[in-house]
Design a protein around this motif. Structure first.
Motif, PDB file in Angstrom:
ATOM      1  N   SER A  15       1.104 -29.613  13.591  1.00 30.12           N
ATOM      2  CA  SER A  15      -0.204 -29.612  12.640  1.00 30.12           C
ATOM      3  C   SER A  15       0.968 -28.833  11.432  1.00 30.12           C
ATOM      4  O   SER A  15       0.321 -28.338  10.757  1.00 30.12           O
ATOM      5  N   ASP A  16       2.145 -28.073  11.767  1.00 38.84           N
ATOM      6  CA  ASP A  16       2.734 -27.542  10.698  1.00 38.84           C
ATOM      7  C   ASP A  16       3.411 -28.366   9.314  1.00 38.84           C
ATOM      8  O   ASP A  16       4.195 -27.917   8.738  1.00 38.84           O
ATOM      9  N   VAL A  17       3.462 -30.083   9.589  1.00 39.56           N
ATOM     10  CA  VAL A  17       3.684 -30.250   8.454  1.00 39.56           C
ATOM     11  C   VAL A  17       2.474 -31.490   7.815  1.00 39.56           C
ATOM     12  O   VAL A  17       1.394 -31.413   9.144  1.00 39.56           O
ATOM     13  N   GLU A  18       2.775 -31.476   6.769  1.00 42.12           N
ATOM     14  CA  GLU A  18       1.666 -33.124   6.724  1.00 42.12           C
ATOM     15  C   GLU A  18       2.484 -34.854   6.455  1.00 42.12           C
ATOM     16  O   GLU A  18       3.293 -34.311   5.892  1.00 42.12           O
ATOM     17  N   LEU A  20       1.312 -37.498   4.160  1.00 44.31           N
ATOM     18  CA  LEU A  20       0.427 -38.113   3.073  1.00 44.31           C
ATOM     19  C   LEU A  20       1.002 -39.293   2.705  1.00 44.31           C
ATOM     20  O   LEU A  20       1.625 -39.925   2.367  1.00 44.31           O
ATOM     21  N   TYR A  36       4.771 -43.068   3.605  1.00 43.91           N
ATOM     22  CA  TYR A  36       4.819 -41.591   3.330  1.00 43.91           C
ATOM     23  C   TYR A  36       5.501 -40.800   2.797  1.00 43.91           C
ATOM     24  O   TYR A  36       6.948 -41.481   3.471  1.00 43.91           O
ATOM     25  N   VAL A  38       6.248 -36.978   4.496  1.00 47.79           N
ATOM     26  CA  VAL A  38       6.367 -35.518   5.366  1.00 47.79           C
ATOM     27  C   VAL A  38       6.211 -34.477   4.776  1.00 47.79           C
ATOM     28  O   VAL A  38       7.900 -33.704   3.477  1.00 47.79           O
ATOM     29  N   CYS A  40       6.081 -29.815   4.052  1.00 45.66           N
ATOM     30  CA  CYS A  40       5.951 -28.360   4.858  1.00 45.66           C
ATOM     31  C   CYS A  40       4.037 -28.398   4.753  1.00 45.66           C
ATOM     32  O   CYS A  40       3.655 -28.225   3.693  1.00 45.66           O
ATOM     33  N   GLY A  41       3.280 -27.718   5.638  1.00 46.00           N
ATOM     34  CA  GLY A  41       2.028 -27.568   5.859  1.00 46.00           C
ATOM     35  C   GLY A  41       1.909 -26.014   5.261  1.00 46.00           C
ATOM     36  O   GLY A  41       0.722 -26.124   5.027  1.00 46.00           O
ATOM     37  N   GLY A  44       4.096 -26.755   0.879  1.00 41.49           N
ATOM     38  CA  GLY A  44       4.409 -28.326  -0.003  1.00 41.49           C
ATOM     39  C   GLY A  44       5.373 -29.011   0.186  1.00 41.49           C
ATOM     40  O   GLY A  44       5.705 -29.935  -1.218  1.00 41.49           O
TER      41      GLY A  44
END
Length: 55
Positions: A15-18, A20, A36, A38, A40-41, A44
């Motif tokens: 959950s520490d990364v997004e 997109l 995709y 990746v 940083c949560g 960004g």
């Protein structure tokens, strides 16, 4: 541990990364793959990218 090169946050959990989904249907052609990014949560910043087969 892995950390963000921009804000130095340590990635300890998924959950520490997004992840997109970049719109692969824009432009002249519809892509057969999905792209995709990746990020940083926390801040960004882009960390990496990847490609997956589309349905």
């Amino acid at each position: 541990m892995v950390h963000c090169p921009e804000c130095e946050k340590t990635f300890e959990d998924a959950s520490d990364v997004e992840f997109l989904d970049m719109d692969s249907t824009s432009g002249f052609f519809t892509a057969a793959k999905r792209f995709y990014l990746v990020a940083c949560g926390n801040c960004g910043a882009a960390i990496g990218s990847g490609v997956a087969g589309a349905m």
